[in-house]
Structures are given as structure tokens and as C-alpha cells.
Design a protein around this motif. Structure first.
Motif, short mmCIF file in Angstrom:
data_model
loop_
_atom_site.label_atom_id
_atom_site.label_comp_id
_atom_site.label_asym_id
_atom_site.label_seq_id
_atom_site.Cartn_x
_atom_site.Cartn_y
_atom_site.Cartn_z
N GLY A 26 15.18 0.36 2.17
CA GLY A 26 15.23 1.04 0.85
C GLY A 26 14.19 0.45 -0.26
N ASN A 27 14.01 0.94 -1.24
CA ASN A 27 13.08 0.43 -2.43
C ASN A 27 13.62 0.57 -3.74
OD1 ASN A 27 10.70 -0.44 -3.66
ND2 ASN A 27 10.89 1.72 -4.56
N GLU A 28 13.93 -0.27 -4.61
CA GLU A 28 14.45 -0.07 -5.88
C GLU A 28 15.52 0.97 -6.04
OE1 GLU A 28 11.19 0.51 -8.79
OE2 GLU A 28 10.44 -1.47 -8.22
N ALA A 79 0.66 -1.17 -0.16
CA ALA A 79 -0.18 0.13 0.02
C ALA A 79 0.83 1.23 0.07
CB ALA A 79 -1.01 -0.12 1.37
N GLU A 80 1.02 1.78 -1.03
CA GLU A 80 1.86 2.92 -1.18
C GLU A 80 0.90 4.46 -1.40
OE1 GLU A 80 4.28 2.84 -4.96
OE2 GLU A 80 5.27 4.50 -4.33
N HIS A 81 1.50 5.41 -1.01
CA HIS A 81 0.90 6.76 -1.07
C HIS A 81 1.00 7.14 -2.78
CE1 HIS A 81 0.58 8.15 2.97
NE2 HIS A 81 1.27 7.10 3.16
N ALA A 102 1.16 -5.77 -5.67
CA ALA A 102 1.29 -4.43 -5.88
C ALA A 102 -0.24 -3.95 -6.79
CB ALA A 102 2.33 -3.80 -6.81
N GLN A 103 -1.09 -3.30 -6.25
CA GLN A 103 -1.17 -2.85 -4.82
C GLN A 103 -2.46 -3.07 -4.11
OE1 GLN A 103 0.23 1.16 -4.12
NE2 GLN A 103 2.15 0.79 -5.57
N MET A 104 -2.75 -2.90 -2.98
CA MET A 104 -3.85 -3.49 -2.34
C MET A 104 -5.01 -3.00 -2.78
SD MET A 104 -3.91 -4.04 1.66
CE MET A 104 -3.96 -2.41 2.42
N TYR A 117 8.82 -7.43 -9.98
CA TYR A 117 8.55 -8.16 -11.14
C TYR A 117 7.18 -7.67 -11.45
CZ TYR A 117 7.82 -11.01 -15.24
OH TYR A 117 7.61 -11.48 -16.29
N TYR A 118 7.01 -7.01 -12.52
CA TYR A 118 5.70 -6.60 -12.98
C TYR A 118 5.28 -7.27 -14.48
CZ TYR A 118 4.98 -3.03 -9.44
OH TYR A 118 4.88 -2.64 -8.23
N THR A 119 3.92 -7.78 -14.31
CA THR A 119 3.54 -8.41 -15.63
C THR A 119 3.04 -7.46 -16.76
OG1 THR A 119 3.44 -10.84 -14.57
CG2 THR A 119 2.05 -10.26 -16.58
O1 AHR Z 1 3.99 -0.19 -7.49
C1 AHR Z 1 4.07 1.06 -8.33
C2 AHR Z 1 5.79 1.47 -8.59
O2 AHR Z 1 6.40 0.27 -9.10
C3 AHR Z 1 6.41 1.47 -7.18
O3 AHR Z 1 6.42 2.66 -6.39
C4 AHR Z 1 7.94 1.25 -7.48
O4 AHR Z 1 8.65 0.47 -6.27
C5 AHR Z 1 8.12 0.24 -8.75
O5 AHR Z 1 8.70 0.55 -9.70
#
Ligand code: AHR
Length: 508
Positions: free
Chosen positions: A194-196, A47-49, A365-367, A260-262
Motif C-alpha cells: 500500500g501507499n499512504e 514513477a506514478e501514473h 518524487a518523481q522521475m 516527506y515533501y519539501t
Molecule cells: O507524488 C505525488 C503524491 O504525493 C503521491 O501520489 C502520494 O503518495 C503523495 O501524497
């Protein structure tokens, strides 16, 4: 097998045996060789802003006419409790590496307003901060996964944040927390360093990221008895440099992340979430299945440095990413969620479950309202997505042990994309019962899945007539699971899986 519509719901009539032309897949399950326990944290959320994920999705504030519990949407809280969300990762994502935790504590009216530069350039009033997140996690019964800011804050700032949240002492920070309304420390189970770091988290080189991890992890501490786990930021997609360098030079940590995104096509031209051709059904599933190779290769790198498998692999961002819905706010990443997403969820979870010896956590990603969401909201309305239903069905695998299974059967072939028609995962549940997940990836043909098991099985199945069937605010139950059971073929338990379906059953 017959399908019929009643009240908008896809009903399956499964009593009749599959007719002669139906494809057959044979599954052999070895019940004598259970693997490592499946960690319940692989069903985690993110859950991101970002867009309407936090604001509107979770938080509407106490004064909202939308029914809420101390500001949290009541419908959303109830839905999340039902699927036993094990952990929630927050506040980012990219947002996290420009986030100052001090902006989100104290009286809400006095919190500073910032610009969310990553996501739409909208203003962020910080009304959802540390207290709101930590209390939310507690409310839904989930562990907190805090992603620290290593991109633009110092190790000292992050150390202070952790002390503020977790110290039971009489330190100034712990007392500041008390003054702000929280007496007892919260538990932070996961601390993301951290992230990415290879991208929005600082555009670092792998060697620098490894050094950053060493330095920040040194000071990112919580009370020992809390048992917090530190997760280093690792690789993405087919780039394994960060995984290798972090494992070799990153110092001490408990987990390594991979993202990893599809996407159905390519990243700068992803394709729509609905109204897609069969070629994009097939390419999406094929891309989703590719995560097996990424996990396998990352695990092999980890094995070189950690043969005892003490460090877990955390796929702490995964899911589908499409063109955002026409008319939605640019940069909010709002997309519909269809039967195709349900298949991606099931195939991905099957892969994580098969790698239970190394994969100890994952966060879709994401809720809410962002990317492959569990839940979509529109003001006072809420819908559960097909992906939510898969997570609901897969609760049966929390804490189960994988059982090796071999599938022989036809492939689903569409253009250049080829994959097994039947994807089967078997596990031994904590209660000793055998649980099966079966996915028929073919959108046009049924498959009969014949097992080496005897007995009966009962569970639920998710399917629909259209590849892009989805739930809307006016028709929230278009795609939902219905009861499903086994039939018997020559004394063997078999399952008549309609086209494009996902089933989870418990065997007696
Ligand atoms: O989920 C969206 C974004 O994708 C995130 O903020 C980032 O970590 C990723 O590249």
C-alpha cells in the motif's frame, strides 16, 4: 575565486587561493571509523501514473516519431542508464490504490479506459501496464518496486498479480503472462504493501493500517529465492503514530516507509519553482534539512522494536513540491527544477547517507515531468535537470561507507532560517577511495572548506549565478557540472566553494 560565463555555462576559476574575507569552514574526517554500507537503493526513483510522468516521459509507443526503443523514449532510457537508477517505484502513489493490474495486461487496444481521479481527472488508457513497466525497469537496469493496491483490491487480487509477474510454474497466471509475451518471470525486488494508508491509500487509523499490513503482507508473496522485500506503509512528516503502531502491531515486514515533501512556504500556498526571493531559497533548504529529524525520530522508534536493525527505513517519496508551472495542466504537478532543487537533492542524500545503518532505500518524487524531476520532456525535446546532475555526481557514493566528519564554520542566516554554510559528507568508496560531497548553502558568499586531509582531489561542481538557474529546452546546459579540484592550504586539502554550489570529489 572568479566566476565567468562562457557559452551560457557558469565557469569557475579555482586556481587562485580564496582571499582574506572568504568564510572558512574546517572539516575533520575520521577515516578510522567507517559506518554501515550505503545502500544503492537510496538513489531510487518514483514513477506514478501522474501528469506526463509515464506517458510522454517514458512511454511514447512504438509508432511515435520520437526515437524510441519498443515504445520507450530512447533519450530518456539512455539518460537513466547513465545514472544507474537502482530501482523504480510504480504505479503509485495515490494512483496505486485505485489501480487494477488486470486493466494493464493483454492487447493494448482491448485494455479498458479509466479515469485518473487523483491526477487531473484525465483518461488512462492503460497502454502502459505491467509488461511495459517491468520491461522498462529491465531495460534501464533497475529493480522493480511494485506498490500493491491495499486500498481497493483484495489480498487475493494482489497475490494473483505477484504470481502473474514472478511465477515460473505452469499455473494459469504464469501461462497468461507467457501468452502476453513474457516467458521468464520478472524479478520484483520490492513489494510495497500500500501507499499512504493514512491518506489517499484508505484514510485508515494507524491500528487499522497495521492490521491491513498483517493481512495483505501474509498473501503478498513471490518465490522465496527472489528475495523480495516487503515494505509497510508508514508515517509522513512529523506524524509518527503510523511508524510506532506499524512497528508494534504490523506483523512481519522488511521495510517501513516514510514520506516527506519539501515546500518553501505551506502546503496550500507552496510558492513558485522559479523567480523566488532569497527567503524562499533559505526556507526550502531549511525544510529539506528537517528530514534529518524525521529520519532520526523514526529510526529511534524502529530501534525500540528492532534493535538489530533488520528492518530498513524507506523514504519512498521525497523531494520538492512547488506551485505547478503556470499554464500547465491542473493536477499534473509539473514544475521547473533549479539550482535550489540541486541543493535539496544533495542535502537530502547526505542525510540518508549519514543514516546508512537504518535508511535502506529512498525514492525521489518523481522521475520525469512530475515534482522534483530528473528529466523534463517536451515532445521530442528532453532536458536533464540540476537534480539529475546531483544524482549523477552522487553515484560515487553507491556502496560506500560513511566516515564521521565534524564541520566547524559559519552559518548561513536568512531571516529566521539558519543552517551550516558548509554541509560535508565523507565516504570510503567500494574501491577504497575517499569521496567527499560538499554543499555551500549560502547563495551570496563563497566558503573555503579546509579539511584534515592531504593529497589531491578531483571531481565536479554544480553552480550558477542565479538561485533559480535552470535548464530549458532552448538552453539545456545552463546548469551542468564542470571539473573541480582541490587547492592546498598550509599542506591541508581545501576546497574553494563558490556561493550556492554542490561538489563531489574523489581524493587520491
Ligand atoms: O507524488 C505525488 C503524491 O504525493 C503521491 O501520489 C502520494 O503518495 C503523495 O501524497
Amino acid at each position: 575565486m572568479l566566476g565567468r560565463i562562457l557559452g551560457g555555462v557558469f565557469l569557475l576559476v579555482l586556481a587562485a587561493p580564496a582571499h582574506a574575507q572568504t568564510a572558512v569552514a574546517n572539516v575533520t574526517i575520521d577515516t578510522s571509523k567507517p559506518g554501515a554500507e550505503i545502500n544503492r537503493h537510496i538513489y531510487g526513483q518514483f514513477a506514478e501514473h501522474l501528469g506526463r510522468g509515464i506517458y510522454e516521459g517514458i512511454w511514447v509507443g512504438e509508432a511515435s516519431p520520437i526515437p524510441n526503443i519498443r515504445g520507450y523514449r530512447k533519450d530518456v532510457v539512455e539518460a537513466l542508464k547513465k545514472i544507474q537508477v537502482p530501482n523504480v517505484r510504480w504505479p503509485g502513489g495515490c494512483f496505486g490504490d485505485l489501480y487494477d493490474w488486470r486493466d494493464g495486461i493483454g492487447p493494448r487496444a482491448k485494455r479498458p479506459v479509466r479515469v485518473n481521479v487523483h491526477w487531473g481527472g484525465v483518461t488512462e488508457d492503460n497502454s502502459f501496464g505491467t509488461h511495459e513497466f517491468m520491461n522498462f525497469a529491465e531495460l534501464i537496469g533497475a529493480e522493480a518496486y511494485i506498490s500493491l493496491n491495499v486500498g481497493s483490491l483484495t489480498p487475493y487480487d494482489n497475490a494473483q498479480w505477484l504470481e502473474y509477474m514472478t511465477s515460473d510454474s505452469q499455473s494459469s497466471l504464469a501461462n497468461e503472462r507467457r501468452k502476453n509475451g513474457r516467458d521468464k518471470p520478472w524479478k520484483v525486488q520490492f513489494v510495497g504493501i500500500g501507499n499512504e494508508t493514512w491518506g489517499c491509500g484508505g484514510n485508515m487509523r494507524p491500528e487499522y493500517a497495521a492490521d491491513i499490513n498483517r493481512r495483505y503482507a501474509t498473501f503478498a508473496n513471490t518465490p522465496r529465492e527472489m528475495g523480495s522485500l516487503k515494505i509497510a506503509s508508514g508515517s509522513h512528516d512529523d506524524n509518527f503514530d503510523f511508524a510506532e503502531t506499524m512497528m508494534r502491531d504490523g506483523g512481519r515486514f522488511d521495510g517501513l516507509s516514510v514520506h516527506y515533501y519539501t515546500v518553501p512556504r505551506i502546503f496550500r500556498d507552496k510558492g513558485p519553482a522559479t523567480g523566488f526571493p532569497e527567503s524562499e531559497w533559505a526556507s526550502t533548504l531549511k525544510h529539506a534539512l528537517h528530514i534529518d529529524e524525521i529520519v532520526t525520530k523514526t529510526a529511534a522508534i524502529m530501534d525500540k522494536y528492532d534493535a538489530g536493525k533488520k528492518i530498513g527505513l524507506y523514504v519512498d517519496e521525497w523531494g520538492t513540491w512547488y506551485d505547478q508551472e503556470p499554464g500547465s495542466h491542473p493536477g499534473f504537478l509539473y514544475q521547473q527544477n533549479t539550482l535550489r532543487d540541486a541543493q535539496v537533492a544533495a542535502l537530502s542524500l547526505n542525510i540518508f547517507q549519514r543514516h546508512s545503518d537504518r535508511v535502506k532505500g529512498a525514492n525521489i518524487a518523481q522521475m520525469i515531468n512530475v515534482l522534483q524531476a530528473m528529466i523534463l520532456t517536451d515532445k521530442e525535446k528532453m532536458v536533464l535537470t540540476p537534480t539529475y546532475h546531483v544524482f549523477d555526481m552522487y553515484q560515487a557514493f553507491m556502496g560506500a561507507a560513511p566516515l564521521p566528519s565534524t564541520v566547524t564554520g559559519p552559518d548561513y542566516v536568512q531571516g529566521d532560517n539558519r543552517m551550516p554554510m558548509a554541509d560535508v559528507f565523507a565516504g570510503r568508496g567500494k574501491d577504497g577511495k575517499l569521496v567527499l560531497a560538499i554543499v555551500n548553502t549560502d547563495p551570496g558568499h563563497a566558503v573555503q572548506v579546509v579539511t584534515n586531509l592531504t593529497g589531491t582531489a578531483k571531481g565536479r561542481i554544480l553552480s550558477a549565478f542565479a538561485m533559480d538557474a535552470h535548464n530549458t529546452f532552448t538552453n539545456p546546459n545552463m546548469v551542468r557540472p564542470i571539473p573541480f579540484s582541490s587547492s592546498s592550504e598550509g599542506g591541508k586539502m581545501s576546497f574553494d566553494m563558490p556561493a550556492k554550489s554542490v561538489a563531489v570529489v574523489i581524493v587520491d
